[in-house]
Write a protein that holds these residues in place. Structure first.
Motif, PDB file in Angstrom:
ATOM      1  N   GLY A   1      33.831  51.730 -13.924  1.00  0.00           N
ATOM      2  CA  GLY A   1      33.751  52.678 -12.811  1.00  0.00           C
ATOM      3  C   GLY A   1      33.737  51.925 -11.491  1.00  0.00           C
ATOM      4  N   HIS A   2      32.749  52.196 -10.639  1.00  0.00           N
ATOM      5  CA  HIS A   2      32.615  51.503  -9.354  1.00  0.00           C
ATOM      6  C   HIS A   2      31.713  50.281  -9.472  1.00  0.00           C
ATOM      7  CE1 HIS A   2      34.716  54.646  -7.230  1.00  0.00           C
ATOM      8  NE2 HIS A   2      33.942  55.553  -7.813  1.00  0.00           N
TER       9      HIS A   2
ATOM     10  N   ASP B   1      26.830  50.246  -9.188  1.00  0.00           N
ATOM     11  CA  ASP B   1      27.559  49.836  -7.986  1.00  0.00           C
ATOM     12  C   ASP B   1      27.568  48.314  -7.961  1.00  0.00           C
ATOM     13  OD1 ASP B   1      28.355  49.090  -5.413  1.00  0.00           O
ATOM     14  OD2 ASP B   1      27.161  50.628  -4.418  1.00  0.00           O
ATOM     15  N   LYS B   2      28.751  47.707  -7.835  1.00  0.00           N
ATOM     16  CA  LYS B   2      28.856  46.243  -7.831  1.00  0.00           C
ATOM     17  C   LYS B   2      27.959  45.587  -6.786  1.00  0.00           C
ATOM     18  CE  LYS B   2      33.548  45.714  -9.542  1.00  0.00           C
ATOM     19  NZ  LYS B   2      34.898  45.247  -9.241  1.00  0.00           N
TER      20      LYS B   2
END
Length: 134
Positions: free
Chosen positions: A75-76, A91-92
């Motif tokens: 995903g993100h 979230d990275k």
């Protein structure tokens, strides 16, 4: 310092050792202390003498997690997979928000990050298997 209630047999921690950041594995826990094996040296430690190990990509690899390249899974964020267990940074850019999933059915959301011993405890709680280094 790690609260005593978070310490379990098999957990990896950093015992107080005169500035050396040598990792050790907990062999036994009693009502006040943990018996830690650090490089074949066994000692009893109070919880305030034990530090958590930061959860890094290298630590995940040492437990057999593999970085996912699948954009559907990532995903993100970024996912790491070990068999039917997935650890995903949602979230990275935010290493504190983590989703743990086992066999697609059991999941936990973590919003304040994880240390190695905490990942081991969650893994054991979800799979009933001790997460050990390979």
């Amino acid at each position: 310092m790690i609260p005593l209630k978070e310490l379990h047999v098999g957990n990896w921690v950093i015992p107080a050792s005169e500035g050396n950041n040598i990792e050790g594995q907990i062999e036994q826990v009693d009502n006040e202390q943990a018996y830690v094996n650090a490089m074949n040296n066994l000692f009893w430690y109070n919880p305030d003498e034990l530090d958590p190990i930061p959860l890094t990509e290298e630590q995940l690899a040492s437990f057999g997690f593999v970085k996912s390249d699948d954009p559907v899974i990532n995903g993100h964020g970024q996912a790491y997979i070990r068999g039917p267990f997935t650890l995903k940074y949602v979230d990275k850019n935010n290493k504190d928000h983590i989703s743990l999933t086992y066999m697609g059915d059991h999941s936990r959301e973590i919003t304040d990050g994880l240390y190695v011993h905490q990942l081991q405890n969650h893994y054991n709680g979800m799979t009933k298997i001790l997460l050990e280094k390979e």
